[in-house]
Write a protein that holds these residues in place. Structure first.
Motif, PDB file in Angstrom:
ATOM      1  N   ILE A 201       0.833  -1.196   0.000  1.00  0.00           N
ATOM      2  CA  ILE A 201       0.000   0.000   0.000  1.00  0.00           C
ATOM      3  C   ILE A 201       0.876   1.257   0.000  1.00  0.00           C
ATOM      4  O   ILE A 201       0.572   2.246  -0.681  1.00  0.00           O
TER       5      ILE A 201
ATOM      6  N   GLU B 198      -6.769  -1.588   2.111  1.00  0.00           N
ATOM      7  CA  GLU B 198      -7.250  -2.067   0.813  1.00  0.00           C
ATOM      8  C   GLU B 198      -8.139  -3.302   0.876  1.00  0.00           C
ATOM      9  O   GLU B 198      -8.851  -3.579  -0.079  1.00  0.00           O
TER      10      GLU B 198
ATOM     11  N   ARG C 258     -11.943  -2.664  -5.052  1.00  0.00           N
ATOM     12  CA  ARG C 258     -10.729  -2.657  -4.237  1.00  0.00           C
ATOM     13  C   ARG C 258      -9.584  -3.260  -5.030  1.00  0.00           C
ATOM     14  O   ARG C 258      -9.789  -4.099  -5.919  1.00  0.00           O
TER      15      ARG C 258
ATOM     16  N   ALA D 122      -1.826  -2.563  -4.898  1.00  0.00           N
ATOM     17  CA  ALA D 122      -2.715  -1.822  -4.003  1.00  0.00           C
ATOM     18  C   ALA D 122      -2.622  -0.328  -4.275  1.00  0.00           C
ATOM     19  O   ALA D 122      -1.556   0.208  -4.536  1.00  0.00           O
TER      20      ALA D 122
ATOM     21  N   SER E 230      -7.346   2.797  -2.380  1.00  0.00           N
ATOM     22  CA  SER E 230      -7.773   3.555  -1.201  1.00  0.00           C
ATOM     23  C   SER E 230      -7.644   5.057  -1.442  1.00  0.00           C
ATOM     24  O   SER E 230      -8.436   5.853  -0.916  1.00  0.00           O
TER      25      SER E 230
END
Length: 844
Positions: free
Chosen positions: A240, A300, A330, A336, A339
């Motif tokens: 992330i 995530e 998602r 990732a 978000s």
């Protein structure tokens, strides 16, 4: 960390201690200035005290000096360094086990060992260890080491003498009885690898005279142990970050010691009312707060919080579904980054909400408990004109843990959710009334008078589950949109999980012992105990013998039956978490075995665990060496374990409700505790000590070695998976050794300690035996150098784990995207490495 004292419980403790000082024990005519005879023991026999070498069962005796000459301040670690088959693990992220550390003796769990203070039963902690057996036992960390005069460890079954729990053995902590003097200690230190885990520790003891022949020994200690961190960054958290979300913490999930704040106060008092009567009272007041990180919630992919199915969870706050909130898929690990898109979308629409607004990088809940513990034993003892000794006492114990969790949410409450909760309270209350008598009877032909001991006991245990924070279990308005219910990480106890349960029992025992000849000692004990409002009665017995082969060598043996009664908490506890399935609120988790739903799946009321205990060994004094070697064999039936998970399908739920079982539709998956395991534990324990004088100096050597093996005799297939089986048989090191050399030369003392841990099995994947591996054996060294100045001041520097030995590192194949663990935490020693410390002791 919550370090604010509870004023109400503190004031209650002051009243308690005031009443203790007003009454007071003198321990069988031991007055303040007269030291106790070395290694004289009373545990395991109600006859006249004997030395440990002359007892019919293996008893370890440790003096106050044995505890004072060690660097650690945790009584669990002190005992591990001294008792051959006692093991305790370092705990980090492990729910209740991080609040009260579970231990083993002879391979059996902590609630198979009875804990006594001054010969009186110690109450259980309110904390129950969720897991394989729901272990429920006393917290010995509430006993300051500085308060102890002597500790006796009976490594033998003793249920026929003391009742429930005394299957693996008995710990008897004898408190100081000094009428004068004062001693204080300050200790500070930290782990050297990352300079964390800082410890601040203060302890003290003061002896006071009560009248002409009474005493009041007051002790305290205060511990402030800061956290340590031995984690690695989780791969999903790093992904992330790599995708551009810089709000993710580093490291996202900590692995290490919890943050601990502990205050203990103990009073031991006594006064002689006449030449043949003593009044005594002792008790404690303790407060402890433990705090630790839970598992990281990734931004995530945390379902029911940040995501729902394949999309991010974006809540419509309009209440009527007109918010026009976007659907944002998602990201799939490791790509990732979605978000950040969510944050942009909800920021542009006031009718939409995501918990990413509060926690843009995800979050890690912080869990802990505030524990309050109090006890008091008050009684009278003495001797009648016919020589019968009596002891009548009332024992009251109280323990309460209030759980807390913060840096988290109740997702179903949406933007109205608090971020800190008090999910629930466990309370344990125990009351015990004892009547004990010992009459010496002269019998023709016996070498000594026959010791005829008899008595009765009444005991009540109460366990209560309550909740003072409805937000912790509340079903909020956003549950129907896919949000989870309850404080995330530790859902609160809803009204269906709350309750109050009690158990009452009375017992009668007879314990006979005599020196039949000059060389032969024989003993027999029988105990009848009736749990009249729960599961009925039981009768246990014990035979013991010791024969003196020579003036320096004894052989000894015992055979006994034993039992452990499940606590009211263990028999009735529920740990239910709430979720939503297709818009319907459902429950899943632990339920009592007597719940009608459990009964429909084979659940039955818990019954006592049963045991047969056999031991044989010898004690030998040769060339200045005291040596004992003992073999033991403990067969247990109906041991308690956690069942496998059962799924309730809609069809099964309909059948259950049609048969009259209400509420079946509200539970989808559950398990329960059941008596379904038979085991055999056997082993050999060897203990030796030797003191060598070097003219103006001396060295005391102490060593112990233990071999332990646990075998599974029977269990229902499916209730124990492969990992569960191997955890019981191979995760505890089969060989353990302790060695300590204490050298004194004038004002100097030097101590070297070594603890050996045999290899043990690690099972990271229950379905894949090829990933099993043996963690290798290790020796952990500790050392101290002490200098005594002017007979009143001692300055000490030392190190635990001198060479910073670590457990095995987690192998790359076992490091998943959600793994933060660098070292194995199932070993007998800490992964924190070297701990350097300094101590100052002051004695007046």
């Amino acid at each position: 960390m919550n370090k604010t004292p509870k004023l109400s419980t503190l004031s209650s403790a002051l009243v308690l201690l005031g009443s203790i000082a007003a009454v007071a024990p003198a321990a069988y005519a031991q007055q303040g200035a007269a030291p106790a005879l070395e290694e004289v023991v009373v545990t395991g026999s109600r006859a006249a005290p004997r030395t440990a070498m002359d007892s019919a069962a293996p008893v370890d005796v440790f003096s106050a000096q044995d505890f004072q000459d060690q660097g650690t301040s945790d009584i669990n670690d002190l005992m591990r360094n001294l008792v051959p088959t006692f093991n305790v693990q370092t705990q980090d992220i492990n729910d209740g086990s991080s609040l009260v550390r579970p231990t083993t003796l002879r391979g059996l769990p902590a609630d198979n060992t009875l804990v006594l203070i001054n010969g009186k039963r110690r109450h259980r902690s309110a904390v129950i260890q969720y897991g394989r057996a729901g272990t429920h036992f006393p917290d010995i960390q509430m006993i300051p080491p500085i308060a102890m005069r002597q500790v006796e460890v009976l490594r033998d079954g003793a249920s026929a003498q003391y009742g429930s729990d005394a299957i693996a053995g008995v710990f008897n902590f004898q408190l100081k009885e000094n009428t004068e003097g004062a001693s204080f200690e300050y200790k500070t230190g930290q782990y050297t690898e990352t300079k964390d885990g800082t410890l601040q520790y203060v302890a003290g003891n003061v002896g006071l005279a009560l009248g002409n022949d009474g005493f009041a020994s007051l002790s305290f200690d205060v511990t402030n142990q800061m956290r340590s961190d031995r984690s690695i960054q989780r791969a999903d958290a790093q992904a992330i970050i790599n995708a551009g979300n810089r709000a993710v913490p580093v490291n996202a999930q900590k692995q290490g010691l919890p943050d601990v704040s502990n205050f203990n106060l103990v009073a031991n008092t006594g006064i002689q009312l006449s030449a043949n009567a003593e009044l005594y009272s002792f008790g404690n007041y303790s407060e402890k707060t433990n705090e630790l990180d839970f598992f990281y919630r990734p931004a995530e992919n945390r379902g029911g919080l940040f995501t729902s199915g394949a999309n991010h969870l974006i809540l419509d706050t309009t209440g009527n579904g007109t918010g026009n909130c976007p659907t944002i898929p998602r990201s799939v690990y490791p790509a990732a980054g979605s978000s950040l898109n969510v944050l942009n979308a909800v920021g542009a629409n006031p009718n939409c909400f995501s918990f990413l607004e509060w926690f843009p990088g995800g979050y890690t809940p912080v869990f802990g408990g505030d524990i309050v513990d109090m006890s008091n034993v008050t009684g009278m003892r003495g001797e009648f004109s016919n020589g019968t000794r009596y002891d009548v006492s009332m024992n009251n114990g109280f323990s309460e843990v209030e759980f807390f969790i913060y840096n988290t949410t109740n997702p179903s409450m949406g933007p109205a959710s608090p971020t800190s909760f008090r999910p629930g309270v466990y309370t344990t209350v125990e009351n015990t009334l004892n009547f004990d008598f010992v009459t010496p009877i002269a019998v023709d032909g016996l070498y000594s008078p026959l010791s005829f001991a008899y008595g009765a006991e009444w005991r009540r245990e109460i366990f209560e589950v309550s909740n003072r924070d409805d937000n912790a279990w509340k079903v909020g308005p956003y549950a129907t949109q896919g949000a989870n219910i309850g404080s995330d990480g530790f859902p609160g106890f809803s009204p269906t999980a709350q309750g109050k349960w009690d158990r009452k029992n009375w017992a009668f025992y007879v314990d006979i012992e005599a020196d039949v000849t000059e060389r032969l000692l024989l003993g027999v004990a029988v105990r009848y105990e009736d749990f009249y409002n729960t599961f009925g009665d039981t009768t246990e017995g014990k035979l013991s013998a010791r024969y003196r082969l020579t003036d320096n060598m004894n052989i000894r043996s015992t055979y006994s039956t034993g039992f452990r009664a499940p606590s009211p908490g263990q028999a009735n506890i529920s740990n239910i978490s709430t979720g939503v399935d297709a818009g319907i609120t459902i429950n899943q988790g632990q339920i009592p075995p007597t719940n009608p739903i459990s009964v429909a799946f084979g659940g039955k009321p818990l019954t006592p665990e049963q045991a047969e205990n056999f031991s044989v060994g010898f004690a030998w004094q040769v060339g200045g060496v005291d040596l004992t070697v003992d073999y033991y064999n403990i067969k247990m039936e109906d041991r308690i374990l956690n069942s496998s998970n059962f799924d309730i399908t809609p069809a099964i739920a309909a059948q259950l409700e049609a048969s009259g079982i209400v509420g079946a539709r509200s539970i989808t998956r559950f398990n329960y505790y059941t008596n379904d395991l038979d085991t055999t534990n056997q082993g050999v324990e060897a203990v030796a000590s030797y003191t060598y004088d070097w003219g103006n100096s001396s060295t005391q050597f102490q060593g112990s070695w233990a071999w332990t093996k646990q075998e599974l005799d029977s269990f229902t297939p499916g209730l124990l998976n492969r990992a569960g089986q191997l955890t019981l048989t191979d995760q505890i090191p089969s060989n353990r050794g302790n060695f300590r050399a204490n050298h004194r030369m004038g004002d100097w003392r030097m101590t070297l300690q070594a603890n050996y841990y045999d290899k043990y099995l690690v099972v990271p994947a229950t379905a894949d035996p090829t990933r099993d591996y043996w963690a290798q054996s290790e020796v952990i060294f500790g050392t101290e150098i002490a200098y005594e100045y002017n007979e009143n001041y001692t300055f000490i520097i030392g190190a635990d784990n001198v060479f910073s030995t670590k457990p095995e590192e987690v192998r790359p194949i076992d490091v998943g995207s959600g793994t933060s663990q660098r070292y194995l935490t199932s070993s007998g020693f800490s992964p924190n490495g070297r701990f350097l410390y300094g101590r100052v002791q002051v004695n007046f």
